[in-house]
Design an enzyme around this catalytic site. Structure first.
Site, short mmCIF file in Angstrom:
data_model
loop_
_atom_site.label_atom_id
_atom_site.label_comp_id
_atom_site.label_asym_id
_atom_site.label_seq_id
_atom_site.Cartn_x
_atom_site.Cartn_y
_atom_site.Cartn_z
N GLY A 88 -68.90 66.68 10.55
CA GLY A 88 -68.07 65.65 11.16
C GLY A 88 -67.36 64.84 10.08
O GLY A 88 -67.08 65.33 8.99
N LEU A 89 -67.09 63.60 10.42
CA LEU A 89 -66.41 62.68 9.48
C LEU A 89 -65.08 63.24 9.01
O LEU A 89 -64.72 63.12 7.84
CB LEU A 89 -67.32 62.37 8.28
CG LEU A 89 -68.66 61.69 8.60
CD1 LEU A 89 -69.47 61.50 7.33
CD2 LEU A 89 -68.46 60.37 9.32
N CYS A 90 -64.33 63.86 9.94
CA CYS A 90 -63.03 64.42 9.57
C CYS A 90 -62.00 64.05 10.62
O CYS A 90 -61.19 64.87 11.05
CB CYS A 90 -63.12 65.93 9.39
SG CYS A 90 -63.91 66.81 10.74
N GLY A 91 -62.05 62.79 11.05
CA GLY A 91 -61.07 62.31 12.00
C GLY A 91 -61.18 63.03 13.33
O GLY A 91 -62.28 63.30 13.82
#
Length: 206
Positions: A88-91
């Site tokens: 995750g952590l990719c917009g």
């Protein structure tokens, strides 16, 4: 005195954290640059390959038949290939493509039987939560595109298509536009047709 030592200790800790986050930022920027270059450089190859295949298909003699061109029968079973990220952590990269698949395929009421090939941990975990019929799972994908198991994925869907287990194959993925903007695309893979340039099932991300 103890209070002053604590303040100095915290200042030192903040400075160390700043150095670590700065190093992480530099590493992330370098990875993003490599990924962006790969996406841009590969785009021209993909477009030229598509034009070549379309030209070949358009010049086939009348009456020519091939198993990958389909039988012309009504489609009853669709295989959906979903490409998402490992982390995750990719917009909106993962959420947008998964939401699009949910709306277009997961909640479809057109009577088609569907199963899913999930590429990337995010796609796999999402499909399991939704209770989808999963035909294939590919997790732990490498960062280098050249090491992706593309041949294995393609062989699996082509094999099932030729066996008659499925009637068509579509793939959902995120097309890179810029570092701040991507677009979800749905492209028909099988049966192959000269005009297979993609559908209107797109959604902006980022």
């Amino acid at each position: 005195m103890a209070g002053l030592k604590e303040i100095r200790r915290r200042i030192t800790s903040v400075k160390n954290t700043k150095q670590i986050t700065r190093a992480m930022k530099l590493v992330s920027a370098a990875k993003l640059r490599r990924a962006q270059d790969a996406a841009v450089f590969g785009r021209a190859y993909v477009k030229q390959l598509a034009r070549t295949l379309e030209k070949i298909a358009s010049e086939l003699p009348e009456g020519f038949s091939h198993p990958l061109l389909g039988s012309g029968e009504e489609v009853a079973r669709r295989r959906v290939v979903v490409v998402a990220g490992e982390r995750g952590l990719c917009g909106a990269y993962n959420s947008t493509v998964l939401k699009t698949v949910m709306l277009k395929e997961g909640r479809a009421t057109d009577g088609l039987q569907r199963d899913f090939v999930c590429i990337g941990r995010r796609a796999v975990s999402f499909a399991k939560r939704q209770g989808w019929d999963i035909a294939g799972v590919f997790e732990g994908m490498p960062e280098e595109a050249a090491r992706l198991p593309v041949a294995e994925i393609v062989e699996s869907v082509v094999r099932d298509f030729l066996k008659g287990d499925i009637d068509e194959v579509v793939v959902y993925f995120t097309e890179f536009r810029s570092a701040m903007s991507q677009e979800v695309r749905c492209i028909p893979l099988l049966p192959f047709a000269a005009d297979s340039k993609g559908t209107d099932e797109t959604a902006a991300a980022g």
